[in-house]
Design a protein around this motif. Structure first.
Motif, PDB file in Angstrom:
ATOM      1  N   CYS A  71       0.827  -1.217   0.000  1.00  0.00           N
ATOM      2  CA  CYS A  71       0.000   0.000   0.000  1.00  0.00           C
ATOM      3  C   CYS A  71       0.853   1.256   0.000  1.00  0.00           C
ATOM      4  CB  CYS A  71      -0.938  -0.011   1.211  1.00  0.00           C
ATOM      5  SG  CYS A  71      -2.295  -1.197   1.107  1.00  0.00           S
ATOM      6  N   GLU A  72       2.018   1.177   0.615  1.00  0.00           N
ATOM      7  CA  GLU A  72       2.933   2.322   0.621  1.00  0.00           C
ATOM      8  C   GLU A  72       3.795   2.373  -0.635  1.00  0.00           C
ATOM      9  OE1 GLU A  72       2.994   4.791   2.746  1.00  0.00           O
ATOM     10  OE2 GLU A  72       1.357   3.916   3.914  1.00  0.00           O
ATOM     11  N   GLY A  73       3.762   1.306  -1.445  1.00  0.00           N
ATOM     12  CA  GLY A  73       4.541   1.280  -2.684  1.00  0.00           C
ATOM     13  C   GLY A  73       6.022   1.063  -2.470  1.00  0.00           C
ATOM     14  N   PHE A  74       6.389   0.386  -1.375  1.00  0.00           N
ATOM     15  CA  PHE A  74       7.803   0.130  -1.113  1.00  0.00           C
ATOM     16  C   PHE A  74       8.294  -1.038  -1.964  1.00  0.00           C
ATOM     17  CE2 PHE A  74       6.838   1.675   3.423  1.00  0.00           C
ATOM     18  CZ  PHE A  74       7.059   2.988   3.057  1.00  0.00           C
ATOM     19  N   LEU A 369     -13.255  -2.258 -23.495  1.00  0.00           N
ATOM     20  CA  LEU A 369     -13.272  -2.571 -22.066  1.00  0.00           C
ATOM     21  C   LEU A 369     -11.944  -3.150 -21.587  1.00  0.00           C
ATOM     22  CD1 LEU A 369     -16.833  -4.151 -21.728  1.00  0.00           C
ATOM     23  CD2 LEU A 369     -16.121  -1.871 -21.002  1.00  0.00           C
ATOM     24  N   ARG A 370     -11.144  -3.639 -22.517  1.00  0.00           N
ATOM     25  CA  ARG A 370      -9.869  -4.255 -22.121  1.00  0.00           C
ATOM     26  C   ARG A 370      -8.892  -3.235 -21.540  1.00  0.00           C
ATOM     27  NH1 ARG A 370      -4.851  -5.967 -22.991  1.00  0.00           N
ATOM     28  NH2 ARG A 370      -4.488  -4.185 -24.346  1.00  0.00           N
ATOM     29  N   THR A 371      -9.171  -1.959 -21.714  1.00  0.00           N
ATOM     30  CA  THR A 371      -8.291  -0.940 -21.131  1.00  0.00           C
ATOM     31  C   THR A 371      -8.253  -1.035 -19.611  1.00  0.00           C
ATOM     32  OG1 THR A 371     -10.132   0.649 -21.183  1.00  0.00           O
ATOM     33  CG2 THR A 371      -8.604   0.663 -23.048  1.00  0.00           C
ATOM     34  N   GLU A 372      -9.272  -1.676 -19.004  1.00  0.00           N
ATOM     35  CA  GLU A 372      -9.246  -1.863 -17.547  1.00  0.00           C
ATOM     36  C   GLU A 372      -8.066  -2.733 -17.132  1.00  0.00           C
ATOM     37  OE1 GLU A 372     -10.747  -0.532 -15.095  1.00  0.00           O
ATOM     38  OE2 GLU A 372     -12.095   0.704 -16.299  1.00  0.00           O
ATOM     39  N   CYS A 373      -7.655  -3.650 -18.001  1.00  0.00           N
ATOM     40  CA  CYS A 373      -6.468  -4.460 -17.711  1.00  0.00           C
ATOM     41  C   CYS A 373      -5.231  -3.576 -17.617  1.00  0.00           C
ATOM     42  CB  CYS A 373      -6.278  -5.528 -18.788  1.00  0.00           C
ATOM     43  SG  CYS A 373      -7.584  -6.755 -18.887  1.00  0.00           S
ATOM     44  N   GLU A 374      -5.110  -2.620 -18.534  1.00  0.00           N
ATOM     45  CA  GLU A 374      -3.963  -1.713 -18.522  1.00  0.00           C
ATOM     46  C   GLU A 374      -3.991  -0.819 -17.281  1.00  0.00           C
ATOM     47  OE1 GLU A 374      -1.716  -2.096 -20.689  1.00  0.00           O
ATOM     48  OE2 GLU A 374      -2.736  -3.306 -22.199  1.00  0.00           O
ATOM     49  N   ARG A 375      -5.176  -0.369 -16.914  1.00  0.00           N
ATOM     50  CA  ARG A 375      -5.280   0.489 -15.723  1.00  0.00           C
ATOM     51  C   ARG A 375      -4.895  -0.284 -14.462  1.00  0.00           C
ATOM     52  NH1 ARG A 375     -10.281   2.096 -18.343  1.00  0.00           N
ATOM     53  NH2 ARG A 375     -10.059   4.173 -19.263  1.00  0.00           N
ATOM     54  N   TYR A 376      -5.375  -1.518 -14.384  1.00  0.00           N
ATOM     55  CA  TYR A 376      -5.031  -2.299 -13.190  1.00  0.00           C
ATOM     56  C   TYR A 376      -3.539  -2.623 -13.155  1.00  0.00           C
ATOM     57  CZ  TYR A 376      -4.703  -5.791  -9.623  1.00  0.00           C
ATOM     58  OH  TYR A 376      -4.322  -6.485  -8.502  1.00  0.00           O
ATOM     59  N   ASN A 377      -2.944  -2.930 -14.302  1.00  0.00           N
ATOM     60  CA  ASN A 377      -1.507  -3.192 -14.333  1.00  0.00           C
ATOM     61  C   ASN A 377      -0.715  -1.979 -13.872  1.00  0.00           C
ATOM     62  OD1 ASN A 377      -1.714  -5.832 -15.231  1.00  0.00           O
ATOM     63  ND2 ASN A 377      -1.542  -5.294 -17.394  1.00  0.00           N
ATOM     64  N   SER A 378      -1.210  -0.791 -14.176  1.00  0.00           N
ATOM     65  CA  SER A 378      -0.550   0.431 -13.712  1.00  0.00           C
ATOM     66  C   SER A 378      -0.624   0.537 -12.198  1.00  0.00           C
ATOM     67  CB  SER A 378      -1.206   1.652 -14.371  1.00  0.00           C
ATOM     68  OG  SER A 378      -0.623   2.849 -13.904  1.00  0.00           O
ATOM     69  N   ARG A 379      -1.789   0.229 -11.614  1.00  0.00           N
ATOM     70  CA  ARG A 379      -1.915   0.253 -10.151  1.00  0.00           C
ATOM     71  C   ARG A 379      -1.053  -0.829  -9.519  1.00  0.00           C
ATOM     72  NH1 ARG A 379      -7.519   0.027 -11.040  1.00  0.00           N
ATOM     73  NH2 ARG A 379      -7.816  -1.524  -9.402  1.00  0.00           N
ATOM     74  N   PHE A 380      -0.962  -1.970 -10.173  1.00  0.00           N
ATOM     75  CA  PHE A 380      -0.123  -3.066  -9.668  1.00  0.00           C
ATOM     76  C   PHE A 380       1.348  -2.646  -9.645  1.00  0.00           C
ATOM     77  CE2 PHE A 380       2.447  -6.849 -10.794  1.00  0.00           C
ATOM     78  CZ  PHE A 380       2.223  -7.612  -9.651  1.00  0.00           C
ATOM     79  N   LYS A 381       1.811  -1.970 -10.687  1.00  0.00           N
ATOM     80  CA  LYS A 381       3.199  -1.519 -10.732  1.00  0.00           C
ATOM     81  C   LYS A 381       3.474  -0.456  -9.670  1.00  0.00           C
ATOM     82  CE  LYS A 381       3.861  -2.469 -15.661  1.00  0.00           C
ATOM     83  NZ  LYS A 381       4.094  -1.878 -17.007  1.00  0.00           N
ATOM     84  N   ASN A 382       2.473   0.348  -9.349  1.00  0.00           N
ATOM     85  CA  ASN A 382       2.654   1.400  -8.344  1.00  0.00           C
ATOM     86  C   ASN A 382       2.864   0.837  -6.943  1.00  0.00           C
ATOM     87  OD1 ASN A 382       2.464   3.523 -10.149  1.00  0.00           O
ATOM     88  ND2 ASN A 382       0.266   3.790  -9.872  1.00  0.00           N
ATOM     89  N   THR A 383       2.553  -0.437  -6.747  1.00  0.00           N
ATOM     90  CA  THR A 383       2.816  -1.049  -5.438  1.00  0.00           C
ATOM     91  C   THR A 383       4.282  -1.445  -5.279  1.00  0.00           C
ATOM     92  OG1 THR A 383       2.268  -3.283  -6.242  1.00  0.00           O
ATOM     93  CG2 THR A 383       0.467  -1.952  -5.342  1.00  0.00           C
ATOM     94  N   GLY A 384       5.093  -1.210  -6.314  1.00  0.00           N
ATOM     95  CA  GLY A 384       6.512  -1.533  -6.244  1.00  0.00           C
ATOM     96  C   GLY A 384       6.865  -2.859  -6.877  1.00  0.00           C
ATOM     97  N   GLN A 385       6.010  -3.343  -7.779  1.00  0.00           N
ATOM     98  CA  GLN A 385       6.204  -4.675  -8.350  1.00  0.00           C
ATOM     99  C   GLN A 385       6.828  -4.671  -9.747  1.00  0.00           C
ATOM    100  OE1 GLN A 385       5.814  -6.178  -5.293  1.00  0.00           O
ATOM    101  NE2 GLN A 385       5.313  -7.877  -6.617  1.00  0.00           N
TER     102      GLN A 385
END
Length: 433
Positions: A71-74, A369-385
């Motif tokens: 959650c802190e993106g470490f 609608l597949r753009t939601e996959c790209e948006r979620y991948n962006s949030r996933f990367k922001n967690t530090g992954q």
């Protein structure tokens, strides 16, 4: 003189009390956010302490600590250790005894490596089922995509100028499990930009309406996306039915087997762009006949089947003529054979893959609608992954799953708390908790 000493002693006592009040050193909205997050996190089915041996730290507290990390993106465990030691209130909400020393770097690192990944997968499944019961997650429109995860090795350093750093036989010494992969650097169809990297892939099945993950899988980087698609759908269907779903994916999943099994097993449909695989588009007349290099309409010359496909053969219209000459002097026209001239083959659309009208409004609006996959991948990367700092596949897989658990926990806390904030906006929820 005694009065001055008494005053100094009081100041020292007050200062000591201020230092001991952990609430003064942690942002109260952030502390409230994590308190709400962990209250809505069900870990009752996770064994807290081992049955035998040393008691150690609580598994519940360790999982909550890694949720804080994501959650802190470490990206690093050292960042998590420093954060918990400087925010003892959050460490207390995680479940640690803050009157004792908190876990060290090596304790967190060992937990990631040794903890059973199936338990984390079950936690994620329970979160998905909870959100599905509330009507948040649905499998009507589901999208699959993969995210590259770089390994912790110097061969991924863009400033490294070694000529053989991306040779398949030059396995990095830092991580013996990672593999060589490639990912496109651009989504433009007319640009062929790609990058090599050593690492892993995280394949995520996303609900394209809510933008939340349903199922995930971590593989090494050399695994093709299309080879794990059916396993992911089967794993999802085992706990959350995907019957009559619309499966969305990019052209990397344009494989006939996926179309057929989605239709036969789940009674669903696929919205996937056509991967032309270096095929050429011949010039066709309105009747469907191709035009040869000389500008002549070619004739049909029978059908034949091979490799589970039916193809129409077209031949030169002058192949049987005795006196005619090829206008463009094609080499096959002068080969000395009775049936001379060039030939063309066009695959007849008799399967699901080729029968889809990809120019229709329905296909384009659904694929959007597949753009939601790209948006979620962006949030996933922001967690530090986006890049790993651990050095084995077990730790990478556990950390990937913990990142998805963290984002699902945020969604559950937002829905349960009726905060009015979007469950996709992690920073807003932390500010207004």
């Amino acid at each position: 003189m005694p009065k001055q000493i008494h005053r100094k002693e009081l100041i020292a006592i007050y200062r000591q009390q201020i230092i001991q009040d952990i609430r003064l050193f942690t942002s109260q909205p952030v502390a409230k956010f994590y308190d709400s997050l962990f209250l809505n996190l069900d870990l009752s089915f996770v064994q807290e302490y081992p049955k035998t041996g040393r008691k150690g730290f609580s598994n519940h507290a360790m999982i909550c600590a890694f949720i804080v990390m994501k959650c802190e993106g470490f990206p690093m465990i050292t960042d998590l250790v420093d954060y918990l030691n400087n925010n003892l209130l959050i460490a207390h909400y995680c479940g640690f005894d803050i009157s004792l020393p908190l876990p060290s770097y090596w304790t967190f690192d060992r937990f990631l490596k040794d903890f059973d990944h199936s338990i984390l997968s079950y936690i994620m499944q329970s979160q998905v089922l909870s959100l599905a019961a509330d009507g948040i997650i649905d499998t009507s429109f589901i999208g699959l995509d993969s995210t590259p995860v770089s390994a912790n090795t110097s061969q991924n350093n863009p400033k490294s100028f070694l000529s053989n750093k991306f040779q398949p036989d030059n396995q990095p010494k830092a991580d013996k499990h990672c593999k060589l992969g490639v990912h496109t650097a651009s989504n433009q169809t007319n640009e062929k930009k790609y990058e090599f990297y050593w690492g892993y892939k995280n394949h995520v099945l996303v609900d394209c309406i809510s933008g939340l993950p349903i199922y995930e899988m971590t593989t090494t980087a050399e695994v093709a996306d299309s080879t794990v698609a059916l396993d992911i759908l089967a794993g999802t269907h085992a706990f959350l039915p995907v019957t009559e779903c619309t499966f969305l994916a990019d052209k990397g999943y344009d494989v006939k087997k996926i179309y057929n099994q989605v239709k036969e097993l789940y009674d669903g449909e696929c919205i996937i762009p056509l991967n032309k695989r270096n095929t050429k588009n011949p010039k066709l007349l309105p009747q469907g006949n191709p035009i040869c290099e000389a500008g002549l309409a070619m004739w049909k010359d029978g059908k034949f089947s091979d490799r589970n496909r039916t193809r129409q053969k077209f031949c030169c219209p002058l192949k049987s003529s005795k006196d005619a000459d090829c206008p463009c002097h094609h080499k096959n026209f002068y080969n000395g054979k009775k049936h001379r001239g060039c030939t063309r083959y066009i695959t007849i659309a008799d399967d699901l893959r080729l029968s889809i009208d990809r120019n229709s409004r329905y296909f384009k609006s659904s694929y959007f609608l597949r753009t939601e996959c790209e948006r979620y991948n962006s949030r996933f990367k922001n967690t530090g992954q986006e890049r790993m700092w651990v050095r084995n596949k077990s730790s990478v897989a556990n950390l990937n799953t913990l990142a998805h658990i963290s984002l699902l926990a945020v969604a559950i806390a937002a829905v349960t708390g009726n905060s009015g904030q979007s469950y996709r906006k992690l920073k807003s929820l932390k500010r207004t908790a």
